[in-house]
Design a protein around this motif. Structure first.
Motif, short mmCIF file in Angstrom:
data_model
loop_
_atom_site.label_atom_id
_atom_site.label_comp_id
_atom_site.label_asym_id
_atom_site.label_seq_id
_atom_site.Cartn_x
_atom_site.Cartn_y
_atom_site.Cartn_z
N LYS A 221 0.83 -1.21 0.00
CA LYS A 221 0.00 0.00 0.00
C LYS A 221 0.87 1.25 0.00
N ILE A 222 1.92 1.24 0.83
CA ILE A 222 2.82 2.40 0.88
C ILE A 222 3.49 2.61 -0.48
N LYS A 223 3.96 1.53 -1.09
CA LYS A 223 4.61 1.65 -2.41
C LYS A 223 3.63 2.17 -3.44
N ARG A 224 2.41 1.63 -3.45
CA ARG A 224 1.39 2.06 -4.40
C ARG A 224 1.06 3.54 -4.20
N SER A 225 0.90 3.92 -2.95
CA SER A 225 0.61 5.32 -2.62
C SER A 225 1.76 6.23 -3.05
N PHE A 226 2.97 5.81 -2.79
CA PHE A 226 4.15 6.58 -3.18
C PHE A 226 4.20 6.73 -4.70
N ASP A 227 3.96 5.61 -5.41
CA ASP A 227 3.99 5.65 -6.88
C ASP A 227 2.93 6.60 -7.42
#
Length: 113
Positions: free
Chosen positions: A37-43
């Motif tokens: 989720k953090i990676k997706r949000s960051f992307d």
């Protein structure tokens, strides 16, 4: 102006990304899901920022192009005005020369008499 706009956009997006990241970290989920989720949000935040920066670049280019066009137009008007003034000065000098020639001719005729 565009500097402040860019800084403001960056601050808003950074704040949003941090907020989403904190929210995800405190959500009751597995570590693996949380990291995804953090990676997706960051992307997503990164893509949004890239789009905003691209839009800002386009606006700056458009504004600078418009300013360059305005400057060119101003220079052309200045040249036209100076050409007209030059022609006015030449016409005034030619008129004064004609007056002086006539006065000289009148003086020469008066001197002969």
């Amino acid at each position: 102006m565009s500097d402040r706009l860019g800084s403001t956009l960056a601050a808003i997006l950074t704040g949003a990304a941090i907020g989403v990241g904190i929210g995800i970290l405190f959500a009751p989920d597995e570590g693996k899901k949380t990291r995804k989720k953090i990676k997706r949000s960051f992307d997503q935040s990164k893509e949004e920022l890239e789009h905003k920066l691209e839009d800002l670049k386009k606006k700056v280019k458009t504004m600078s192009s418009k300013k360059a066009d305005d400057l060119q137009e101003t220079i052309e008007q200045l040249i036209q005005t100076s050409e007209k003034k030059k022609e006015d000065v030449i016409a005034a000098l030619e008129h004064q020369l004609a007056v002086l020639k006539k006065q000289g001719k009148d003086l020469a005729e008066t001197a002969k008499k």
